[in-house]
Design a protein around this motif. Structure first.
Motif, PDB file in Angstrom:
ATOM      1  N   PRO A 134       0.829  -1.205   0.000  1.00 54.40           N
ATOM      2  CA  PRO A 134       0.000   0.000   0.000  1.00 54.40           C
ATOM      3  C   PRO A 134       0.864   1.257   0.000  1.00 54.40           C
ATOM      4  CG  PRO A 134      -0.048  -1.041   2.150  1.00 54.40           C
ATOM      5  CD  PRO A 134       0.722  -1.949   1.236  1.00 54.40           C
ATOM      6  N   ARG A 135       0.427   2.249  -0.698  1.00 52.73           N
ATOM      7  CA  ARG A 135       1.168   3.510  -0.740  1.00 52.73           C
ATOM      8  C   ARG A 135       0.808   4.335   0.485  1.00 52.73           C
ATOM      9  NH1 ARG A 135       1.122   5.210  -7.113  1.00 52.73           N
ATOM     10  NH2 ARG A 135       2.291   3.389  -7.765  1.00 52.73           N
ATOM     11  N   ASN A 136       1.816   4.643   1.267  1.00 47.91           N
ATOM     12  CA  ASN A 136       1.590   5.467   2.446  1.00 47.91           C
ATOM     13  C   ASN A 136       2.205   6.842   2.207  1.00 47.91           C
ATOM     14  OD1 ASN A 136       4.384   5.198   2.871  1.00 47.91           O
ATOM     15  ND2 ASN A 136       4.107   3.421   4.209  1.00 47.91           N
ATOM     16  N   SER A 137       2.137   7.689   3.197  1.00 48.48           N
ATOM     17  CA  SER A 137       2.641   9.052   3.066  1.00 48.48           C
ATOM     18  C   SER A 137       4.134   9.071   2.744  1.00 48.48           C
ATOM     19  CB  SER A 137       2.361   9.831   4.350  1.00 48.48           C
ATOM     20  OG  SER A 137       2.819  11.149   4.237  1.00 48.48           O
ATOM     21  N   ASN A 138       4.906   8.183   3.363  1.00 54.63           N
ATOM     22  CA  ASN A 138       6.346   8.134   3.110  1.00 54.63           C
ATOM     23  C   ASN A 138       6.637   7.703   1.670  1.00 54.63           C
ATOM     24  OD1 ASN A 138       9.117   8.367   4.075  1.00 54.63           O
ATOM     25  ND2 ASN A 138       9.181   6.153   3.812  1.00 54.63           N
ATOM     26  N   HIS A 139       5.929   6.693   1.187  1.00 57.19           N
ATOM     27  CA  HIS A 139       6.098   6.240  -0.202  1.00 57.19           C
ATOM     28  C   HIS A 139       5.785   7.381  -1.163  1.00 57.19           C
ATOM     29  CE1 HIS A 139       4.803   4.525  -4.040  1.00 57.19           C
ATOM     30  NE2 HIS A 139       5.704   3.599  -3.808  1.00 57.19           N
ATOM     31  N   ASN A 140       4.703   8.092  -0.887  1.00 50.57           N
ATOM     32  CA  ASN A 140       4.320   9.198  -1.757  1.00 50.57           C
ATOM     33  C   ASN A 140       5.320  10.345  -1.693  1.00 50.57           C
ATOM     34  OD1 ASN A 140       2.044   7.959  -2.814  1.00 50.57           O
ATOM     35  ND2 ASN A 140       0.731   8.697  -1.168  1.00 50.57           N
ATOM     36  N   LEU A 141       5.895  10.593  -0.515  1.00 52.67           N
ATOM     37  CA  LEU A 141       6.924  11.626  -0.394  1.00 52.67           C
ATOM     38  C   LEU A 141       8.131  11.257  -1.260  1.00 52.67           C
ATOM     39  CD1 LEU A 141       8.195  14.174   0.847  1.00 52.67           C
ATOM     40  CD2 LEU A 141       8.915  12.743   2.788  1.00 52.67           C
ATOM     41  N   ILE A 142       8.572  10.016  -1.172  1.00 54.66           N
ATOM     42  CA  ILE A 142       9.719   9.568  -1.969  1.00 54.66           C
ATOM     43  C   ILE A 142       9.408   9.703  -3.458  1.00 54.66           C
ATOM     44  CG2 ILE A 142      11.123   7.558  -2.589  1.00 54.66           C
ATOM     45  CD1 ILE A 142      10.766   6.683   0.416  1.00 54.66           C
ATOM     46  N   SER A 143       8.219   9.310  -3.857  1.00 51.97           N
ATOM     47  CA  SER A 143       7.813   9.426  -5.261  1.00 51.97           C
ATOM     48  C   SER A 143       7.822  10.881  -5.715  1.00 51.97           C
ATOM     49  CB  SER A 143       6.421   8.818  -5.438  1.00 51.97           C
ATOM     50  OG  SER A 143       5.991   8.927  -6.767  1.00 51.97           O
ATOM     51  N   ALA A 144       7.272  11.768  -4.898  1.00 49.03           N
ATOM     52  CA  ALA A 144       7.235  13.189  -5.248  1.00 49.03           C
ATOM     53  C   ALA A 144       8.647  13.779  -5.308  1.00 49.03           C
ATOM     54  CB  ALA A 144       6.372  13.953  -4.245  1.00 49.03           C
ATOM     55  N   LEU A 145       9.513  13.362  -4.382  1.00 52.28           N
ATOM     56  CA  LEU A 145      10.901  13.835  -4.406  1.00 52.28           C
ATOM     57  C   LEU A 145      11.588  13.388  -5.690  1.00 52.28           C
ATOM     58  CD1 LEU A 145      11.899  13.141  -0.683  1.00 52.28           C
ATOM     59  CD2 LEU A 145      11.693  15.394  -1.753  1.00 52.28           C
ATOM     60  N   ARG A 146      11.415  12.132  -6.055  1.00 53.37           N
ATOM     61  CA  ARG A 146      12.032  11.616  -7.288  1.00 53.37           C
ATOM     62  C   ARG A 146      11.463  12.338  -8.518  1.00 53.37           C
ATOM     63  NH1 ARG A 146      15.593   7.656  -7.413  1.00 53.37           N
ATOM     64  NH2 ARG A 146      15.807   6.255  -5.645  1.00 53.37           N
ATOM     65  N   ASN A 147      10.148  12.505  -8.552  1.00 53.00           N
ATOM     66  CA  ASN A 147       9.533  13.177  -9.695  1.00 53.00           C
ATOM     67  C   ASN A 147      10.017  14.604  -9.845  1.00 53.00           C
ATOM     68  OD1 ASN A 147       7.752  11.403 -11.120  1.00 53.00           O
ATOM     69  ND2 ASN A 147       6.553  11.262  -9.247  1.00 53.00           N
ATOM     70  N   SER A 148      10.248  15.287  -8.731  1.00 51.91           N
ATOM     71  CA  SER A 148      10.627  16.695  -8.815  1.00 51.91           C
ATOM     72  C   SER A 148      12.069  16.914  -9.247  1.00 51.91           C
ATOM     73  CB  SER A 148      10.338  17.407  -7.497  1.00 51.91           C
ATOM     74  OG  SER A 148      11.122  16.880  -6.469  1.00 51.91           O
ATOM     75  N   ILE A 149      12.886  15.863  -9.229  1.00 52.05           N
ATOM     76  CA  ILE A 149      14.271  16.011  -9.717  1.00 52.05           C
ATOM     77  C   ILE A 149      14.486  15.218 -11.010  1.00 52.05           C
ATOM     78  CG2 ILE A 149      15.307  16.651  -7.524  1.00 52.05           C
ATOM     79  CD1 ILE A 149      15.943  13.175  -8.761  1.00 52.05           C
ATOM     80  N   ASN A 150      13.434  14.665 -11.551  1.00 53.80           N
ATOM     81  CA  ASN A 150      13.556  13.879 -12.783  1.00 53.80           C
ATOM     82  C   ASN A 150      14.157  14.706 -13.922  1.00 53.80           C
ATOM     83  OD1 ASN A 150      13.214  11.410 -14.215  1.00 53.80           O
ATOM     84  ND2 ASN A 150      11.529  12.403 -15.316  1.00 53.80           N
ATOM     85  N   TYR A 151      13.843  15.995 -13.967  1.00 51.76           N
ATOM     86  CA  TYR A 151      14.407  16.847 -15.024  1.00 51.76           C
ATOM     87  C   TYR A 151      15.937  16.900 -14.915  1.00 51.76           C
ATOM     88  CZ  TYR A 151      15.285  20.707 -11.782  1.00 51.76           C
ATOM     89  OH  TYR A 151      15.770  21.490 -10.766  1.00 51.76           O
ATOM     90  N   GLN A 152      16.486  16.820 -13.701  1.00 52.48           N
ATOM     91  CA  GLN A 152      17.937  16.821 -13.530  1.00 52.48           C
ATOM     92  C   GLN A 152      18.555  15.539 -14.092  1.00 52.48           C
ATOM     93  OE1 GLN A 152      19.061  17.674  -9.440  1.00 52.48           O
ATOM     94  NE2 GLN A 152      17.632  19.399  -9.336  1.00 52.48           N
ATOM     95  N   ILE A 153      17.862  14.429 -13.906  1.00 54.08           N
ATOM     96  CA  ILE A 153      18.335  13.149 -14.430  1.00 54.08           C
ATOM     97  C   ILE A 153      18.295  13.183 -15.961  1.00 54.08           C
ATOM     98  CG2 ILE A 153      17.961  10.645 -14.441  1.00 54.08           C
ATOM     99  CD1 ILE A 153      18.718  11.880 -11.629  1.00 54.08           C
ATOM    100  N   CYS A 154      17.182  13.670 -16.508  1.00 57.95           N
ATOM    101  CA  CYS A 154      17.046  13.776 -17.968  1.00 57.95           C
ATOM    102  C   CYS A 154      18.094  14.725 -18.546  1.00 57.95           C
ATOM    103  CB  CYS A 154      15.648  14.237 -18.348  1.00 57.95           C
ATOM    104  SG  CYS A 154      14.366  13.016 -18.027  1.00 57.95           S
ATOM    105  N   GLU A 155      18.345  15.814 -17.852  1.00 58.52           N
ATOM    106  CA  GLU A 155      19.359  16.792 -18.273  1.00 58.52           C
ATOM    107  C   GLU A 155      20.744  16.141 -18.303  1.00 58.52           C
ATOM    108  OE1 GLU A 155      20.365  20.396 -15.734  1.00 58.52           O
ATOM    109  OE2 GLU A 155      18.700  21.150 -16.965  1.00 58.52           O
ATOM    110  N   TYR A 156      21.076  15.392 -17.267  1.00 58.19           N
ATOM    111  CA  TYR A 156      22.360  14.698 -17.202  1.00 58.19           C
ATOM    112  C   TYR A 156      22.482  13.718 -18.367  1.00 58.19           C
ATOM    113  CZ  TYR A 156      26.134  11.649 -15.717  1.00 58.19           C
ATOM    114  OH  TYR A 156      27.293  10.919 -15.694  1.00 58.19           O
TER     115      TYR A 156
END
Length: 145
Positions: free
Chosen positions: A25-47
């Motif tokens: 089940p997705r809990n608040s911590n799982h969703n926080l990690i997902s949101a953190l990863r999503n918000s830096i995805n542009y940096q990964i794509c840029e690299y």
């Protein structure tokens, strides 16, 4: 049976039953990690884009199934940011209409920006093939007294 989809940056990701259906089940911590990863995805794509001619695994020299890896584990960078920020850590998230992953709400824009800035300063990225990346030792949190 393996099923792959093409990502925005033209890489493929395994979405087979083995990797997708863990039924956790997705809990608040799982969703926080997902949101953190999503918000830096542009940096990964840029690299990936800036280094497209050098995408060779740093460990085994393979050119196949290249992932972009954090030399200092993403989990460590995330943990250090969470422990150092003075901002309120979000507990509720929006749902991305395209991927259905958790993303930060508009009201948490400052938190997202501070995280992206922190990640940009602290993360050192490198190309690793899928096998080397997935066999890399996992991050172990060290509790302090």
């Amino acid at each position: 049976i393996a099923l792959y989809i093409n990502r925005i940056d033209n890489t493929k990701i395994d979405i087979s039953w083995k990797y997708v259906c863990q039924f956790k089940p997705r809990n608040s911590n799982h969703n926080l990690i997902s949101a953190l990863r999503n918000s830096i995805n542009y940096q990964i794509c840029e690299y990936r884009s800036k280094n497209s001619d050098k995408l060779i695994c740093e460990l085994c020299q393979s050119k196949n199934n290249i992932h972009i890896d954090h030399i200092i584990h993403f989990q460590k960078i995330r943990e250090d940011f969470i422990n150092s920020t003075r901002l309120t850590i979000p507990e509720k998230f929006d749902d991305c209409p395209n991927t259905h992953q958790a993303v930060f709400k508009y009201k948490d824009l400052e938190f997202r920006k501070e995280w992206a800035k922190y990640h940009k300063e602290k993360a050192t990225l490198r190309p690793l093939c899928r096998d080397c990346n997935l066999s890399r030792p996992k991050y172990k949190h060290i509790k302090t007294i």
